[in-house]
Scaffold this active site. Structure first.
Site, PDB file in Angstrom:
ATOM      1  N   CYS A   1     -51.086   4.841  11.837  1.00 59.82           N
ATOM      2  CA  CYS A   1     -50.653   3.854  12.834  1.00 59.82           C
ATOM      3  C   CYS A   1     -51.859   2.958  13.061  1.00 59.82           C
ATOM      4  CB  CYS A   1     -50.219   4.523  14.138  1.00 59.82           C
ATOM      5  SG  CYS A   1     -49.763   3.294  15.406  1.00 59.82           S
TER       6      CYS A   1
ATOM      7  N   CYS B   1     -52.235   1.855  16.997  1.00 59.02           N
ATOM      8  CA  CYS B   1     -52.663   2.778  18.028  1.00 59.02           C
ATOM      9  C   CYS B   1     -52.765   4.181  17.419  1.00 59.02           C
ATOM     10  CB  CYS B   1     -51.751   2.753  19.247  1.00 59.02           C
ATOM     11  SG  CYS B   1     -49.977   2.827  18.909  1.00 59.02           S
ATOM     12  N   SER B   2     -51.838   5.087  17.670  1.00 62.81           N
ATOM     13  CA  SER B   2     -51.991   6.444  17.115  1.00 62.81           C
ATOM     14  C   SER B   2     -50.624   7.115  16.939  1.00 62.81           C
ATOM     15  CB  SER B   2     -52.848   7.273  18.074  1.00 62.81           C
ATOM     16  OG  SER B   2     -52.214   7.280  19.364  1.00 62.81           O
ATOM     17  N   CYS B   3     -49.576   6.327  16.683  1.00 60.13           N
ATOM     18  CA  CYS B   3     -48.227   6.903  16.545  1.00 60.13           C
ATOM     19  C   CYS B   3     -48.229   7.989  15.466  1.00 60.13           C
ATOM     20  CB  CYS B   3     -47.240   5.798  16.182  1.00 60.13           C
ATOM     21  SG  CYS B   3     -47.123   4.547  17.464  1.00 60.13           S
TER      22      CYS B   3
END
Lengths: 196, 195, 195, 196
Positions: free
Chosen positions: A101, A104-106
């Site tokens: 991602c 962000c950090s999906c």
């Protein structure tokens, strides 16, 4: 909350203010943390172990694998509540998927639990879409030039998980023996399952 | 919002910081900040949470550890939701179901040549800069979900829209040395036909 | 190098920090660092100096004051030029004249429709990301100068090449609210015909 | 030079090491700084005053202005040594130029001396190419909607300087009176010349 105090102090201050007005409660916060850690350690709830169990079943149950790859969200919801869509990307000897991602950090947390720090790092987020093989090398993995690398950027709310290729020499293995070969990295695409 | 969080393809970052058997939380405050943030998120949308993080001062964002970004956003959201001044006023029941049916049938089909648009906005966008204006092929219909720009702006999910898995040649994006394929999920409004 | 230094069009930065009758240097060390850096630059090229700054760790770059970036690069260049270990070995006479004649006549003409290429490289590039792959019009032949990617990589000027002033519609780059025009200088090799 | 020391300490250490091996000399560094400040204050060397003098001449000498706009480098070299090409962008009632260097801080220093801090700021570098009128407003300047704004990004080695529009009501003014109306900002494009 001024910013010259440490994250610890800022968190304490925030929790205190929220608790003061009844918005959160100390015990609830404790419980939430313990639940998350228990699920992770035990492998019942969202954790690499849960993912491994699902991968092992897919390796041994073609009907399940077909459903998993066709509609990850519906199939995975048999194991864990789906709060967002999740797609399972099937690796083959010719196609290798890597998940990231960049914004962000999906991450497929409903299945695998919280992501490893490297997955959320600026290094991984910036480099894997541009030079996936160089990133793989840092994970100690090398792919043949003939293998197509597909880097999947989780740019919508849908999360992604990799269904790695079943290691050779595991014919006749029981699912839980197979599950032991499935590493977290192999379900993100930065590693292969362990070899028997 | 084209901020420093939009890292895809950027140079300047080093080796991947791989940690062997790392803990879930590296320090106790991380777990507490995460739990508090998840609670605050329930009053709004994950999109607004992300958009809030994107407003972190750029140098602070790039110097931050992961949960410091959550903490920064939690402070902003707690303030915005008026939770630091007094008890919560009962907020109306939410009915913004992100799993609802979209209003229209899909506009694009698998195999169709499309182009990623260039939605420059100070608002929240999930179209990374490295993908903008590139041609790609719809691989399949991915899912349906409310568009993030509205969900971030209003703190509530709008009506779900179609999302497509689009494949791009990495060579067009990052130059001839890039021999891989990029797979991105793009909302219908952020795509245009290119047949 | 697509680093955080490539700021054109980025969101996330606030009001312009306008200072009334500001001093040339805000602190004495700034003047000294600048003078030292200019001296070190004379042994290499300004392109390598810029490329060196671009290697500053991203968070450090965005948290830095202007002359801190010069200082960071000066330390790198002094080390690279071996000036911290001992007296300088006599370096050969330079003959890389950036004002020399280019080898070829110009390829593009005023009024010609062109397209900015996408020279993704870890090396030094002067093609900002916001201009990449956009169509524009050659306004005029700007100047001739050695290409920065080589000048940075080798520390010496290569053979000068043609540079063109190209105008882009800001709306295509930054969306319909942008009603202005962008004028950029682009080296011949970073442009392609688009008639 | 470790990075936990201050810039002052790092500069001192660097200068010391270089001097130790004869690469720089304390007095030369002092001299360079003084020369630069003198030129800036006196208006003889590179400075806003030198730029103003050139603008004033262009306002009163059409032949000079034509040469200035056609070939800035050659024409400006009559006033100051040209180490890099410099182009002069002529403003008109219909076209307003603004200069920036989004990649670093390229500026017509041979004419105007060192740039103001705001010119080198991340705020200016990131915003002016995208929202020039909003930036102008922060400098207290507003342009009619019919005026075409051209933002010039100094992406090659060529530097740029603006030739602002001569203020009304200055007919018959002598060059040095006109020069007094020319502000530094008006030669970058973030301001208009003073009105009589």
């Amino acid at each position: 909350m001024s910013h010259d105090s440490t994250p610890h102090e800022r968190t304490e201050a925030l929790e205190h203010h929220l608790e003061e007005h009844g918005h959160v409660h100390h015990d609830d916060v404790d419980a939430a943390i313990v639940a998350r850690e228990m699920a992770f350690e035990s492998g019942d709830g969202p954790s690499p172990a849960l993912g491994a169990k699902i991968v092992a079943r897919a390796w041994t149950d073609p009907e399940f694998k077909a459903r998993l790859v066709d509609d990850g969200t519906a199939t995975l919801s048999e194991y864990t509540p789906m709060t967002v869509p999740v797609a399972v990307m099937e690796n083959t000897p010719d196609v290798h998927h890597m998940i990231v991602c960049t914004l962000c950090s999906c991450y497929p947390g409903a299945v695998l639990g919280d992501p490893p720090a490297w997955y959320k790092s600026f290094e991984y987020r910036s480099r894997v879409v541009r030079e996936p093989r160089a990133v793989l090398a840092e994970f100690g993995m090398a792919l043949g030039d003939d293998v197509e690398v597909r880097v999947v950027d989780s740019t919508s709310e849908q999360r992604f998980m990799v269904l790695p290729v079943r290691p050779e020499g595991t014919e006749g293995w029981a699912p839980d023996e197979l599950a032991a070969l499935v590493t977290r990295n192999s379900m993100i695409g930065t590693g292969a399952p362990l070899r028997p | 919002m084209d901020g420093v969080h939009d890292l895809g393809g950027m140079h300047g970052f080093g080796g991947i910081p791989i940690e062997e058997d790392e803990p879930l939380y590296h320090e106790p405050w991380e777990g507490r900040a995460a739990a508090i943030t998840r609670h605050l998120m329930s009053n709004t949308t994950v999109d607004r949470f992300r958009w809030t993080i994107e407003h972190m001062p750029p140098a602070e964002y790039l110097a931050s550890r992961y949960y410091e970004r959550w903490l920064w956003a939690a402070e902003q959201m707690a303030t915005e939701q008026g939770l630091l001044d007094g008890p919560r006023e009962p907020s109306p029941e939410r009915n913004d179901d992100p799993w609802a049916e979209p209003a229209e049938p899909p506009r694009f089909a698998a195999g169709q040549r499309v182009r990623v648009r260039n939605p420059v906005t100070p608002g929240h966008t999930r179209v990374p800069r490295y993908t903008r204006r590139h041609f790609g092929t719809v691989v399949r219909h991915s899912c349906t979900w409310p568009h993030p720009t509205e969900s971030a702006a209003t703190g509530r999910h709008g009506r779900p829209e179609h999302v497509y898995a689009v494949s791009l040649d990495a060579a067009a994006v990052f130059g001839p040395d890039a021999t891989h394929t990029l797979l991105i999920d793009i909302w219908e409004r952020d795509l245009e036909d290119a047949t």
